[in-house]
Structure formats: structure tokens, C-alpha cells
Write a protein that holds these residues in place. Structure first.
Motif, PDB file in Angstrom:
ATOM      1  N   SER A  52       0.683  -1.587  -0.010  1.00  0.00           N
ATOM      2  CA  SER A  52       0.059  -0.178   0.014  1.00  0.00           C
ATOM      3  C   SER A  52       1.269   1.004  -0.054  1.00  0.00           C
ATOM      4  O   SER A  52       1.926   1.209   0.450  1.00  0.00           O
ATOM      5  CB  SER A  52      -0.945   0.076   1.235  1.00  0.00           C
ATOM      6  OG  SER A  52       0.041   0.018   2.213  1.00  0.00           O
ATOM      7  N   GLU A 163      -9.023  -0.468  -1.020  1.00  0.00           N
ATOM      8  CA  GLU A 163     -10.145  -0.651  -1.194  1.00  0.00           C
ATOM      9  C   GLU A 163     -10.676  -2.166  -1.004  1.00  0.00           C
ATOM     10  O   GLU A 163      -9.722  -3.005  -1.774  1.00  0.00           O
ATOM     11  CB  GLU A 163     -10.750  -0.426  -2.401  1.00  0.00           C
ATOM     12  CG  GLU A 163     -10.954   1.220  -2.112  1.00  0.00           C
ATOM     13  CD  GLU A 163     -12.184   2.310  -1.478  1.00  0.00           C
ATOM     14  OE1 GLU A 163     -13.323   1.413  -0.892  1.00  0.00           O
ATOM     15  OE2 GLU A 163     -12.869   3.344  -1.377  1.00  0.00           O
ATOM     16  N   GLN A 164     -11.368  -2.734  -0.467  1.00  0.00           N
ATOM     17  CA  GLN A 164     -11.079  -3.907  -0.777  1.00  0.00           C
ATOM     18  C   GLN A 164     -12.104  -4.770  -1.307  1.00  0.00           C
ATOM     19  O   GLN A 164     -13.388  -3.779  -1.792  1.00  0.00           O
ATOM     20  CB  GLN A 164     -11.798  -4.854   0.929  1.00  0.00           C
ATOM     21  CG  GLN A 164     -13.663  -4.953   1.351  1.00  0.00           C
ATOM     22  CD  GLN A 164     -13.250  -4.511   3.474  1.00  0.00           C
ATOM     23  OE1 GLN A 164     -12.919  -5.646   3.586  1.00  0.00           O
ATOM     24  NE2 GLN A 164     -14.811  -4.437   3.622  1.00  0.00           N
ATOM     25  N   ASP A 165     -11.766  -6.047  -2.327  1.00  0.00           N
ATOM     26  CA  ASP A 165     -12.702  -6.964  -2.360  1.00  0.00           C
ATOM     27  C   ASP A 165     -14.557  -6.455  -1.830  1.00  0.00           C
ATOM     28  O   ASP A 165     -14.561  -6.717  -1.002  1.00  0.00           O
ATOM     29  CB  ASP A 165     -12.758  -8.370  -2.831  1.00  0.00           C
ATOM     30  CG  ASP A 165     -13.219  -8.452  -3.722  1.00  0.00           C
ATOM     31  OD1 ASP A 165     -12.601  -9.198  -5.006  1.00  0.00           O
ATOM     32  OD2 ASP A 165     -13.352  -9.859  -3.834  1.00  0.00           O
ATOM     33  N   ALA A 168     -14.907  -9.365   0.734  1.00  0.00           N
ATOM     34  CA  ALA A 168     -14.971  -9.162   1.815  1.00  0.00           C
ATOM     35  C   ALA A 168     -15.934  -7.956   2.433  1.00  0.00           C
ATOM     36  O   ALA A 168     -15.780  -8.198   3.480  1.00  0.00           O
ATOM     37  CB  ALA A 168     -13.546  -8.203   2.113  1.00  0.00           C
ATOM     38  N   VAL A 176     -12.556  -2.624   6.721  1.00  0.00           N
ATOM     39  CA  VAL A 176     -11.922  -2.888   5.974  1.00  0.00           C
ATOM     40  C   VAL A 176     -11.245  -4.654   6.850  1.00  0.00           C
ATOM     41  O   VAL A 176      -9.994  -5.128   7.752  1.00  0.00           O
ATOM     42  CB  VAL A 176      -9.982  -2.695   5.617  1.00  0.00           C
ATOM     43  CG1 VAL A 176      -9.557  -3.690   4.690  1.00  0.00           C
ATOM     44  CG2 VAL A 176     -10.739  -1.121   4.735  1.00  0.00           C
ATOM     45  N   ASN A 177     -12.195  -5.607   6.118  1.00  0.00           N
ATOM     46  CA  ASN A 177     -11.329  -6.795   6.543  1.00  0.00           C
ATOM     47  C   ASN A 177     -10.247  -7.951   6.052  1.00  0.00           C
ATOM     48  O   ASN A 177      -9.884  -8.206   4.777  1.00  0.00           O
ATOM     49  CB  ASN A 177     -12.598  -7.352   6.414  1.00  0.00           C
ATOM     50  CG  ASN A 177     -14.278  -7.201   6.752  1.00  0.00           C
ATOM     51  OD1 ASN A 177     -14.452  -6.770   8.113  1.00  0.00           O
ATOM     52  ND2 ASN A 177     -15.036  -7.264   5.838  1.00  0.00           N
ATOM     53  N   THR A 178      -9.314  -7.633   7.184  1.00  0.00           N
ATOM     54  CA  THR A 178      -8.131  -8.577   6.419  1.00  0.00           C
ATOM     55  C   THR A 178      -7.533 -10.169   6.762  1.00  0.00           C
ATOM     56  O   THR A 178      -8.516 -10.587   7.697  1.00  0.00           O
ATOM     57  CB  THR A 178      -6.893  -7.563   6.961  1.00  0.00           C
ATOM     58  OG1 THR A 178      -6.842  -7.420   8.575  1.00  0.00           O
ATOM     59  CG2 THR A 178      -7.017  -5.744   6.669  1.00  0.00           C
ATOM     60  N   GLN A 199      -9.051 -15.060   8.245  1.00  0.00           N
ATOM     61  CA  GLN A 199      -9.791 -14.019   7.781  1.00  0.00           C
ATOM     62  C   GLN A 199     -10.195 -13.077   8.540  1.00  0.00           C
ATOM     63  O   GLN A 199     -11.325 -13.490   9.976  1.00  0.00           O
ATOM     64  CB  GLN A 199     -10.630 -14.389   6.476  1.00  0.00           C
ATOM     65  CG  GLN A 199     -12.047 -13.308   6.416  1.00  0.00           C
ATOM     66  CD  GLN A 199     -11.239 -12.112   5.749  1.00  0.00           C
ATOM     67  OE1 GLN A 199     -11.111 -12.824   4.447  1.00  0.00           O
ATOM     68  NE2 GLN A 199     -11.067 -10.835   5.566  1.00  0.00           N
ATOM     69  N   VAL A 286      -4.667  -7.374   2.377  1.00  0.00           N
ATOM     70  CA  VAL A 286      -6.674  -6.929   1.942  1.00  0.00           C
ATOM     71  C   VAL A 286      -6.415  -7.276   0.415  1.00  0.00           C
ATOM     72  O   VAL A 286      -5.701  -6.316  -0.387  1.00  0.00           O
ATOM     73  CB  VAL A 286      -6.319  -5.498   1.749  1.00  0.00           C
ATOM     74  CG1 VAL A 286      -7.934  -4.608   1.527  1.00  0.00           C
ATOM     75  CG2 VAL A 286      -6.476  -4.632   3.141  1.00  0.00           C
ATOM     76  N   THR A 288      -8.114  -7.295  -3.009  1.00  0.00           N
ATOM     77  CA  THR A 288      -8.614  -5.973  -3.298  1.00  0.00           C
ATOM     78  C   THR A 288      -9.629  -6.541  -4.991  1.00  0.00           C
ATOM     79  O   THR A 288      -9.713  -5.374  -5.733  1.00  0.00           O
ATOM     80  CB  THR A 288      -7.341  -4.949  -4.167  1.00  0.00           C
ATOM     81  OG1 THR A 288      -6.222  -5.742  -4.695  1.00  0.00           O
ATOM     82  CG2 THR A 288      -6.326  -4.505  -2.860  1.00  0.00           C
ATOM     83  N   PHE A 293      -4.486  -8.464  -4.564  1.00  0.00           N
ATOM     84  CA  PHE A 293      -3.894  -8.089  -2.561  1.00  0.00           C
ATOM     85  C   PHE A 293      -3.047  -6.880  -2.529  1.00  0.00           C
ATOM     86  O   PHE A 293      -2.247  -7.002  -3.538  1.00  0.00           O
ATOM     87  CB  PHE A 293      -3.606  -9.058  -1.888  1.00  0.00           C
ATOM     88  CG  PHE A 293      -2.161  -9.642  -2.113  1.00  0.00           C
ATOM     89  CD1 PHE A 293      -0.985  -9.566  -1.267  1.00  0.00           C
ATOM     90  CD2 PHE A 293      -1.587 -11.020  -2.884  1.00  0.00           C
ATOM     91  CE1 PHE A 293      -0.111  -9.970  -1.184  1.00  0.00           C
ATOM     92  CE2 PHE A 293      -0.770 -11.178  -2.492  1.00  0.00           C
ATOM     93  CZ  PHE A 293       0.272 -11.041  -2.158  1.00  0.00           C
TER      94      PHE A 293
END
Length: 329
Positions: A52, A163-165, A168, A176-178, A199, A286, A288, A293
Motif C-alpha cells: 500500500s 479498497e477491499q474486494d 470482504a 476493512v477485513n484483512t 480472515q 487486503v 483487492t 492483494f
């Protein structure tokens, strides 16, 4: 109260002494590079497409600019293109933070502010621009209030909001769920491997972060298929609660598949192999897109509760051999 001693012998669990005292020795001097978020960002320079963006650092009331992705060709010699950044922050690397935000952040965009060290979801803040004003952790602030707030943030990195997929976001959209993925480097086989991955999923208790220790859920990721098991939650409770669906949104957890897990796993192992001198890393990533990711950060002394709530680490013979090789057990 957290671990399943009815099914597994307690000796199979990595205990707190082993985690807090002994795992810190595994990476030796290189732990400092992992736990310093800016230093680890630089270590990942070779894998820029999977890290990132760190825009800069807040220190002593000033914004110190780092990354600039915009470049322009200024000359060519022997087929070699020479480029220079076009971002105005390069010529003015030290800025008033409000001026930089006004020039950089568009309406609807967010940034993540996090202390250069530490973990567990602590010292993390979210800054959003909306209708020309700023929200700090969801609360509106005037420019003067924001300036005073930012002046108090010493050694905080200003990072992109990844921005997450869709998969998620469907689990819980307010965080944001990592993925937390552990890699270990097997010197005998000369390759990295993944002993466990989970997850993390946020809740109203954990928001704006997804950490298990703050009330989020942890669902184990099947290492072969990328399919999630049920989500475990342990926060202000007498025992672990298990959820096939999210307790607040009703979104399906168990059976959901991380899109492109095979590609994600392969690329992460490739990175871990390149960094074999750092044999023990807890990766926060994350997802994406399908197989895509971004790495948010690494941990040299990763927490294990959100992992071992599913099964003990030492029950995996390869992981046990790794810990034994590094004098953890």
C-alpha cells in the motif's frame, strides 16, 4: 476460556511466554525492520504492486511527504528514460498537513493514519473528506480542530485507504477485513510455507478496525481451497462464540471463498522466500480483487490467539519443527 483443551492437549498450544519472549528472537535484528511500518514498507519496494502507498509522515505538526506515483519523462539517453516526479510535494517535502490534504484528498476519499510501530489495531485513525470538510474517525472537525489533532500525532504514517474486494465488504462493510497469514521459512526445504491463515472480520465492537482482540471475528482460511470456516468471537464473553453467519449483518461466513486464493498464496510465498532472512512474518493483507492483494503491514511477533482459537499451532508438525529450530519450544 479461548482454547479447546477438551480436544487438544494444552502442550500443543504456543503459550504466552513462548509468544511474548521467545518468538521475538526468531528474526533477530531484522525484527526492527518488520515492526517499523515505514522500514518494512521500504523493504517491500521490490514488490511495489503489492504494498500500500505511504504518502508521508506526521511529525512535530508537519507533514513530511514520501511516495509520489506521478512521473513525467524529461530526457532520453541511449534508450534509457529519465523521469522525475510531477507531484508538487517533491519540491516541498515538508508541508502544512492541512494544505497537503486540501490539495491531495478529493471528496469521498479516505486516508489511514497509523503510528509507525505497534499493532493490535491500536493507534489507527481514519480521515475522510466529504463535502469539502473532514471526518476524523467519523466525527466532523473544523480545519482548526483537525490541525490541533494532527499536531498531536507524532510519528504517524499517512497511508492510502485500500479498497477491499466485494467478498470482504459483504462480510462487514464498516471495516476493512484483512487476512492474517503466517509464513515460516523452512531452512531444510529452503522454502517458505503457511502454517495457518485467518480472515478477520469487523463488528460494531471492533470498528473501525477488524481485530479479534477488539471484538472482531476470526475465520480460518483453508490453506488449499481458500474457503472460510465459521467465525470465532471472544470479547467481553465467558467463552468463544462461533458464527456461520455474521452476527450483525447475517452475511455468510462459513463456506465463503477468498477469490483467487491460489494466486494470493503463491505470490505471498514468493515474497516470503525473497525475504528468507526474515523467517517468521505475520502478514496483514487486503484482498483487492480476484488473486490481487495489498500488504498493509507485517508483524515479527504476531499474536496467536486469533489463530489458535481454531487449532493449536504446535499440532502442525512442520510448524512445531520450525519453532523448535528457533528455540521457541
Amino acid at each position: 476460556m479461548v482454547y479447546d483443551f477438551d480436544t487438544y492437549d494444552p502442550s500443543l498450544y504456543l503459550d504466552d511466554y513462548q509468544r511474548y519472549v521467545r518468538t521475538g528472537r526468531i528474526n533477530d535484528h531484522w525484527s526492527a525492520l518488520i515492526d517499523n511500518k515505514l522500514a518494512f514498507h521500504e523493504v517491500l519496494g521490490k514488490f511495489a504492486s503489492h504494498r500500500s502507498t505511504v504518502h508521508g509522515l506526521l511529525k512535530n505538526g508537519w507533514f513530511h511527504a514520501f511516495d509520489s506515483s506521478e512521473t513525467t519523462e524529461i530526457a532520453s539517453d541511449g534508450g534509457i528514460k529519465l523521469e522525475r516526479p510531477t507531484d508538487s510535494t517533491v519540491s516541498r517535502p515538508t508541508r502544512d498537513p492541512i494544505d497537503w490534504l486540501d490539495e491531495t484528498l478529493s471528496d469521498g476519499e479516505q486516508l489511514v493514519l497509523k503510528w509507525f510501530s505497534g499493532g493490535g489495531g491500536n493507534n489507527v485513525h481514519f480521515l475522510e473528506r466529504t463535502d469539502g470538510s473532514y471526518l476524523y474517525d467519523g466525527e466532523p472537525l473544523t480545519d482548526n480542530e483537525l490541525a490541533r489533532t494532527l499536531a498531536d500525532l507524532q510519528d504517524y504514517l499517512v497511508c492510502e485507504f485500500v479498497e477491499q474486494d466485494e467478498y470482504a465488504a459483504k462480510l462487514y462493510s464498516d471495516t476493512v477485513n484483512t487476512l492474517r497469514v503466517i509464513t515460516m521459512y523452512d531452512e531444510r526445504a529452503q522454502e517458505a510455507f503457511i502454517p495457518i491463515a485467518v480472515q478477520r472480520i469487523g463488528t460494531s465492537d471492533s470498528a473501525p478496525v477488524d481485530n479479534f482482540s477488539k471484538g472482531g471475528l476470526s475465520a480460518e482460511v483453508d490453506r488449499e481451497t481458500g474457503t472460510l470456516g465459521p467465525g470465532a468471537q471472544y470479547y467481553r464473553r465467558d467463552s468463544v462464540e462461533w458464527h456461520d453467519t455474521h452476527p450483525e449483518t447475517g452475511s455468510r461466513i462459513e463456506g465463503t471463498t477468498v477469490p483467487g486464493w491460489d494466486e494470493i498464496r503463491a505470490k505471498l510465498l514468493e515474497i516470503a522466500n525473497e525475504l528468507s532472512y526474515m523467517p517468521y512474518v505475520g502478514w496483514d493483507i487486503v484482498v483487492t480483487g480476484d488473486g490481487e492483494f495489498k500488504i498493509i503491514e507485517g508483524n515479527s511477533q504476531t499474536g496467536v490467539t486469533a489463530l489458535q482459537v481454531h487449532r493449536p499451532l504446535l499440532a502442525d508438525e512442520r510448524a512445531r519443527r520450525f519453532y523448535r529450530r528457533h528455540d521457541v519450544v
